[in-house]
Write an enzyme that holds these catalytic residues in place. Structure first.
Site, PDB file in Angstrom:
ATOM      1  N   HIS A   1      37.692  41.300  40.015  1.00  0.00           N
ATOM      2  CA  HIS A   1      37.686  42.135  40.774  1.00  0.00           C
ATOM      3  C   HIS A   1      39.028  43.161  40.799  1.00  0.00           C
ATOM      4  CE1 HIS A   1      39.051  43.237  45.336  1.00  0.00           C
ATOM      5  NE2 HIS A   1      38.125  43.673  45.054  1.00  0.00           N
TER       6      HIS A   1
ATOM      7  N   HIS B   1      42.437  38.211  46.464  1.00  0.00           N
ATOM      8  CA  HIS B   1      41.709  38.507  47.590  1.00  0.00           C
ATOM      9  C   HIS B   1      40.587  37.171  47.718  1.00  0.00           C
ATOM     10  CE1 HIS B   1      42.883  42.104  45.641  1.00  0.00           C
ATOM     11  NE2 HIS B   1      43.389  42.347  46.703  1.00  0.00           N
TER      12      HIS B   1
HETATM   13 FE1  FES Z   1      40.782  38.466  42.487  1.00  0.00          FE
HETATM   14 FE2  FES Z   1      40.555  40.665  44.466  1.00  0.00          FE
HETATM   15  S1  FES Z   1      41.764  40.150  42.395  1.00  0.00           S
HETATM   16  S2  FES Z   1      39.448  38.767  44.373  1.00  0.00           S
END
Ligand code: FES
Length: 175
Positions: free
Chosen positions: A105, A124
């Site tokens: 992500h 996140h």
């Molecule tokens: Fe892992 Fe956003 S960096 S969920």
């Protein structure tokens, strides 16, 4: 009037000739990109992965992550011996897997949870299933966790020889 009709006739013939040239041109322009694609496609898709020895089977402890990196030292990951045969698993029991530990992500480092064989992101809160090829099982990553293609030789040495997803922050897995 006769001269006028001749001019109209010449005009028609030139129009038809022009149409034939245009049609031939269109056929050529349609054909050329296909030829160009045929030649260009292999180059665009080609990624040469290194075959890197990461560890030996004897180095692995059941359900404990072993820190490694692949395909280079700037790409952290882990090897795991899960204890049950899984998707993409290597070795005699089909239970040895390897994954990048950089969240697809936004690049936070992932933690391995031995209780449910998942990778968890402190950024996140995305979660990824080590038993299902790194499939995201919770939250907002739009990609699964990159999994290593592993090969284990007769001495038990474990080699990584590819990845099935793009590593976070890269345009190509191999720089
Ligand atoms: Fe892992 Fe956003 S960096 S969920």
């Amino acid at each position: 009037m006769d001269r006028c009709n001749k001019l109209v006739d010449v005009g028609r013939r030139q129009f038809l000739r022009g149409g034939a040239v245009a049609a031939a041109g269109m056929a050529t322009s349609v054909a050329l990109p296909a030829q160009a694609q045929t030649k260009a496609a292999p180059g665009l898709a080609l990624v040469e992965y290194p075959s890197n020895k990461l560890a030996n089977v004897a180095d692995l402890k059941a359900n404990e992550s072993l820190d490694v990196s692949y395909p280079d030292e700037n790409a952290p990951g882990v090897l795991l011996k899960l204890g049950t045969k899984v998707e993409g698993g290597a070795g005699p029991d089909g239970d040895i897997v390897g994954f990048s530990t950089t969240c697809p992500h936004k690049g936070f480092p992932l933690n391995y949870n031995a209780d449910d064989h998942s990778f968890n992101c402190p950024g996140h809160y995305s979660r990824f299933d080590a038993e299902a090829g790194g499939q995201e099982i919770w939250w907002q990553s739009t990609a699964d966790l990159p999994q290593y293609a592993l090969r284990i030789d007769t001495k038990g040495d474990i080699y990584a020889e590819g990845l099935d997803e793009l590593l976070y922050g890269r345009l190509s897995n191999v720089l």
